[in-house]
Design an enzyme around this catalytic site. Structure first.
Site, PDB file in Angstrom:
ATOM      1  N   GLU A 186      25.065  39.029  64.990  1.00  0.00           N
ATOM      2  CA  GLU A 186      25.823  40.042  65.225  1.00  0.00           C
ATOM      3  C   GLU A 186      25.594  41.115  64.174  1.00  0.00           C
ATOM      4  O   GLU A 186      25.619  42.402  64.241  1.00  0.00           O
ATOM      5  CB  GLU A 186      27.297  39.962  65.278  1.00  0.00           C
ATOM      6  CG  GLU A 186      27.760  38.917  66.279  1.00  0.00           C
ATOM      7  CD  GLU A 186      27.811  39.445  67.772  1.00  0.00           C
ATOM      8  OE1 GLU A 186      27.509  40.861  67.979  1.00  0.00           O
ATOM      9  OE2 GLU A 186      27.926  38.893  68.828  1.00  0.00           O
ATOM     10  N   GLU A 234      37.611  50.856  73.744  1.00  0.00           N
ATOM     11  CA  GLU A 234      36.682  50.653  74.256  1.00  0.00           C
ATOM     12  C   GLU A 234      36.147  51.838  75.613  1.00  0.00           C
ATOM     13  O   GLU A 234      35.757  51.449  76.693  1.00  0.00           O
ATOM     14  CB  GLU A 234      36.181  49.310  74.944  1.00  0.00           C
ATOM     15  CG  GLU A 234      34.554  48.961  75.009  1.00  0.00           C
ATOM     16  CD  GLU A 234      34.197  47.445  75.109  1.00  0.00           C
ATOM     17  OE1 GLU A 234      34.946  46.741  74.736  1.00  0.00           O
ATOM     18  OE2 GLU A 234      33.386  47.463  75.967  1.00  0.00           O
TER      19      GLU A 234
HETATM   20 ZN   LIG Z   1      28.633  39.258  70.478  1.00  0.00          ZN
END
Ligand SMILES: [Zn+2]
Ligand SMILES: NC(=O)c1ccc[n+]([C@@H]2O[C@H](COP(=O)([O-])OP(=O)(O)OC[C@H]3O[C@@H](n4cnc5c(N)ncnc54)[C@H](O)[C@@H]3O)[C@@H](O)[C@H]2O)c1
Length: 365
Positions: A186, A234
Site C-alpha cells: 500500500e 469516496e
Molecule cells: Zn488495499
C-alpha cells in the site's frame, strides 16, 4: 501537518487526526486524561494483546484499569457472530454511550472495533492504535469500518471516524516479514499515485530498519490522510487509492479459491499494480521506462505468482463482481506517470486479459 516540540506530527484526515512520533503514546495518555470517568475498553486479537498491550499500558497508565476484549487473529473475526460477542460483552460491562473503545491491532481489529463502536448504542467513541504496517498507513485511517458477510468482504459497514489514530512504529518489531511486505504494497501504491520520490525511497529502504521506515510510514499516512480529507465518502479523488486493486482483487479472490497458497491482500495488489502499470502504458498514459521500473521494483520484493491463461476467465468474472464496476464496464485508476494517477479510465475485458498475459509471461522468464 505540524510538528510540536515533543516531535509529534499531527495529520488531518478530515474527520479525525492521525498522530505519529516517538512520544505518540505519551500524547495518547494526555488525550485520555480529560476523559477520566469514561470507561475505556481495549479490543485486540490474541497476538496484539500479547505483543503490544504491555507496551501500551506501560506508556498509557489511563488504560491500566481498562477491560480487554480479545478476538481470534485473522479475517474470520470480521463477522456478525464476533460483533455479537463484543456487543454482549459491552453490555455485561454496563458500557454506556460515554464508553470509549480503543482498538489495538491490525486492519481486522480496527475495522471490526470501529464497526462495533459505530453501532453499539447508536455509536460510542473509538480510538485506533494500529499495530500492523497495513493498519498504520491504510486501514486505521479514514473512518471506514466494517465486517464481512456471506463471503463478501466489507459488505456491512459504516463510516465512523475515530477520535484519533495513534501510530507507534515500534509495535512493528514483532510483526513478521510477510506482514510487513503486505503493508509495504500500500505504501508503494501511495508513491505510485502521489509521490514519485516516495516510491523510490521505499524501493530502496531496508525493511527491517524501523528507524529508516518511520519517516516513510509518516509520508504514506500523510498521503492517505490527505486523500480521505479531500474525499471522505469516496465520490471521486479517493478512487486514486484503488490503483492496483481492480486486477488485484480479482487475483486475490481467485487465489483464495484455488488449491495453492492464498495470497495476502498486499501480495495480490502488488501483482495488480504490475498489470495495471502495463495497462497504463497500453493506454498511452505512462511511458515504457516507468512501466518497466514499476515491474522491476515489485517483482524484486514480491514472490512470483504463477497464473495460467485458463485462469483469466475466472479472474475477470471475479472482477465483475467487484462493487467498483457496478455499471458493467471496468473503470480503472491508472497512472499518468510514477507519482500521478487518474481515475475512472474505461478498460475492456480484452485489455485486462492482455495485462494478465503480460504479468504471466513476465514471471515465467
Ligand atoms: Zn488495499
Ligand atoms: N478500513 C479501511 O480503510 C481498510 C483499508 C485497508 C485494509 N482494511 C482491512 O484490514 C484488514 C487487514 O489488516 P491487516 O493486514 O493489518 O491484517 P490483520 O489485522 O489480520 O493482522 C495480520 C496479522 O498480524 C498479527 N499482528 C498484528 N499486529 C502485530 C504485531 N505488532 N506483532 C505481531 N503480530 C501482529 C495479527 O494478529 C494477524 O495475525 C482486512 O480486513 C482489510 O479489509 C481496511
Amino acid at each position: 501537518m505540524g510538528t510540536t516540540p515533543q516531535e509529534i506530527t499531527e495529520l488531518d484526515a478530515g474527520g479525525h487526526p492521525v498522530l505519529l512520533g516517538a512520544a505518540v503514546l505519551h500524547t495518547l495518555e494526555k488525550q485520555l486524561q480529560p476523559l477520566k470517568g469514561v470507561m475505556p475498553l481495549v479490543l485486540g486479537d490474541h497476538n496484539t494483546l500479547q505483543h503490544c498491550l504491555p507496551e501500551l499500558l506501560a506508556h498509557v497508565p489511563s488504560l491500566r484499569g481498562a477491560a480487554t476484549i480479545a478476538v481470534e487473529p485473522g479475517e474470520g473475526a470480521k463477522s456478525l457472530e464476533v460483533c455479537q460477542v463484543i456487543w454482549n460483552h459491552l453490555l455485561d460491562l454496563a458500557a454506556d454511550r460515554q464508553a470509549l473503545l480503543v482498538t489495538l491491532g491490525g486492519g481486522v481489529v480496527t475495522d471490526l472495533g470501529g464497526f462495533v463502536a459505530a453501532t453499539y448504542k447508536r455509536g460510542i467513541r473509538s480510538i485506533n492504535v494500529p499495530t500492523t504496517l497495513m493498519g498504520m498507513v491504510d486501514a486505521a485511517i479514514g473512518g471506514k469500518t466494517g465486517i464481512d458477510l456471506a463471503g463478501v468482504k466489507n459488505l456491512i459497514g459504516a463510516f465512523h471516524p475515530p477520535l484519533g489514530v495513534y501510530v507507534h512504529v515500534p509495535f512493528l518489531r514483532t510483526l513478521g516479514k510477510r506482514e510487513l511486505l503486505n503493508g509495504l504494497a500500500e505504501m508503494l501504491k501511495h508513491g505510485l499515485v502521489a509521490d514519485a520520490e516516495h516510491f523510490e525511497q521505499i524501493a530502496n529502504a531496508a525493511l527491517h530498519d524501523l528507524d529508516a521506515l518511520a519517516p516513510l510510514i509518516q509520508r504514506s499516512a500523510a498521503i492517505k490522510a490527505a486523500v480521505v480529507r479531500d474525499d471522505p465518502r469516496e465520490s471521486g479523488l479517493r478512487k486514486v487509492l484503488n490503483f492496483g486493486h481492480s486486477i488485484g482483487h480479482g487475483i486475490e479472490a481467485h487465489a483464495w479459491e484455488g488449491q495453492g497458497r492464498a495470497l495476502l491482500h498486499g501480495e495480490a495488489i502488488a501483482i495488480g499494480m504490475v498489470a495495471e502499470a502495463w495497462l497504463s502504458w497500453r493506454m498511452e498514459l505512462l511511458d515504457r521506462e516507468q512501466c518497466d521500473r514499476i515491474a522491476e521494483v515489485l517483482l524484486k520484493l514480491y514472490p512470483a505468482h504463477h497464473l495460467e491463461s485458463s485462469d483469466n476467465h475466472r479472474i475477470l468474472e471475479l472482477m465483475r463482481n467487484d462493487k467498483k464496476n457496478a455499471d458493467g464496464g471496468f473503470r480503472f485508476t491508472l497512472l499518468n506517470a510514477i507519482g500521478s494517477a487518474r481515475y475512472d479510465v474505461p478498460v475492456t475485458a480484452a485489455q485486462v486479459q492482455e495485462a494478465l498475459e503480460y504479468y504471466r509471461l513476465l514471471v515465467r522468464k
